[in-house]
Design an enzyme around this catalytic site. Sequence first.
Site, PDB file in Angstrom:
ATOM      1  N   PRO A   1       0.767  -1.229   0.000  1.00  0.00           N
ATOM      2  CG  PRO A   1       0.102  -0.948   2.192  1.00  0.00           C
ATOM      3  CD  PRO A   1       1.114  -1.615   1.350  1.00  0.00           C
ATOM      4  CD  GLU A   2       5.431   2.802  -1.662  1.00  0.00           C
ATOM      5  OE1 GLU A   2       5.712   3.892  -2.156  1.00  0.00           O
ATOM      6  OE2 GLU A   2       6.221   1.847  -1.626  1.00  0.00           O
TER       7      GLU A   2
END
Length: 288
Positions: free
Chosen positions: A2-3
Site C-alpha cells: 500500500p503506497e
Amino acid sequence: MPELPEVEVVRRGLERWVCGRTVEHVQVVHLRAVRRHQGGPVDFASRLAGRTLGAAQRRGKYLWLALDPGDGDEALVGHLGMSWQLLVQPEQAPDETHLRVRLTFTDGGRELRFVDQRTFGGLAVEPLAASGVPAALEHIARDPLDPLFDDVVFGQALRRRRTGLKRALLDQSLISGVGNIYADEALWRARLHYARATETMTRPATARLLADVRAVMAEALAQGGTSFDSLYVNVNGESGYFDRSLDAYGQAGQPCARCGTPIRRDPFMNRSSFSCPRCQPRPRAGHW
DNA sequence: GGGTTAACCTGCGGGC
DNA sequence: TGCCCGCAGGTTAACC
C-alpha cells in the site's frame, strides 16, 4: 502493497462496489484491527450498523467513507498498513485465513472483508473535521497527485528540514503517499542519493524530484488499473503488477537500466534502500 | 520540538 | 526436515 497508487486502486474499488450501500452487520474477528477506534470493538460495530456509506476518499495512504453522507459528521477510516486487502466477496466464499473484519449489507449483496496478515493497519469510526477530512488525518499532508498540493511550500519545508532526502519523502506530514518503493524509484529517476541533505535541495532539483515522484506514481496507477479484478477491491501484491517496471527497488545486483552498474542495497531505517552507486553517488560530507 | 530508533505482528525464504 | 535469522510496500511511541 500500500503506497499511494495501490491505495488509490482500492479507493476506486470501494467507490464502485460499496459506496451507497447500507451496513447491516459488522463482525470484528480480530480486536487489533480496530484498536484505533476509541470506543472499542462493540462500539465500532454498533456505530456502523444501519449507516449508509458515502463516497470513498483518500489522503496519502489513508482511506475513508463518510457515514450517512449529507447529514453525517463521521467517517469510516482505514489504513492498509503493510499487508491489508479489502475484498468484496460473496457470502458463501470461505473465510480468508487472515480475515479481521466483515461488513454485511442490507441489500444482501457481496460483503466487504478486511483481510490482513500483520495487523499493522486498521479501521476506526472517526469524526470529520470542518475541513471535511477525518480529524485523525489532519496532520497528513496532501499527496503529490492532489491538485492542491503546493510545490513551492513543499520545497520550502524540505529545505528547512535537517535530515536525509529519503527520510523526508517518507514523512507523511511533509508529503503523503510515498513509501519505500516509490521513494527509491523516484530518487533513481532523479539521480539523487537517498542521504542527500534536504537543506541542499535547490528549487530546480526539487521540481525534478516531484516530477519523477508523480511520473512513477502515475505509471504504477495506470498498471494497477489494468489488473483490477472486478470480483475484488483488489490490490494484489502477489502478482506484483508493477514489478516489471521497477528500476531500483528490489533490484540489488541487477544492472542499472541507465549505466549497467549493479544496483546496490543499503540498510536504511530498519529496511532497505536500493540505488545505483554510479547514477546516484553518495554526497560527500560538507558538499552540495 | 525536531530527528531517530524500537516496537508492533505474522509469514516466508535462505542458510545451516 | 527443521530451526534460526533476516526481511517485508507502515506508523507510532519513546528516546535523545
